[in-house]
Design an enzyme around this catalytic site. Structure first.
Site, PDB file in Angstrom:
ATOM      1  N   CYS A  45       0.838  -1.211   0.000  1.00  0.00           N
ATOM      2  CA  CYS A  45       0.000   0.000   0.000  1.00  0.00           C
ATOM      3  C   CYS A  45       0.873   1.263   0.000  1.00  0.00           C
ATOM      4  CB  CYS A  45      -0.900  -0.060   1.236  1.00  0.00           C
ATOM      5  SG  CYS A  45      -1.662   1.484   1.715  1.00  0.00           S
ATOM      6  N   CYS A  48       0.165   3.687   2.831  1.00  0.00           N
ATOM      7  CA  CYS A  48       0.674   3.121   4.088  1.00  0.00           C
ATOM      8  C   CYS A  48       2.172   3.431   4.228  1.00  0.00           C
ATOM      9  CB  CYS A  48       0.461   1.614   4.137  1.00  0.00           C
ATOM     10  SG  CYS A  48      -1.265   1.104   4.068  1.00  0.00           S
TER      11      CYS A  48
END
Length: 118
Positions: A45, A48
């Site tokens: 991600c 993230c």
């Protein structure tokens, strides 16, 4: 002897994020600490990865215990908290879930949120 282990755990939690593996470990951390910020993330991600340095800074510089949960390794745990997208940050205060933030937020916003509970 238990006190030494507890103080070592305290030191670890104040300086760097704890990596959580499973519901029992998360429940244990939430039960032992007043304010816990849990970062549900995935290695693949992009947002993230952008949030990672912020999470590390908050772990080092605030009174909150910061924990990280890899949603790929802990799908059932993520599902039990209704995590549908990553990153999702869930804040616990006194053992209760009090906040949920989906997406990337700035360090100042997250710091202010933590300070409102500490």
């Amino acid at each position: 002897m238990t006190t030494d282990t507890a103080s070592e755990t305290e030191k670890a939690t104040t300086n760097e994020p704890l990596h959580i593996d499973g519901a029992d470990q998360l429940n244990d951390v939430v039960g032992k600490h007043d304010v816990v910020l849990v970062d549900f993330y995935a290695d693949w991600c992009g947002p993230c990865q952008m949030l990672e340095p912020v999470v590390k800074t908050l772990a080092a510089e605030t009174d909150a215990t910061v924990a990280k949960v890899d949603v790929d390794a802990n799908q059932q745990l993520a599902q039990s908290y209704g995590v549908r997208g990553v990153p999702t940050l869930i804040m616990f205060a006194d053992g209760e879930q009090v906040e949920e933030i989906v997406g990337v937020k700035g360090e100042a916003d997250l710091r202010a949120l933590i300070e409102s509970y500490t």
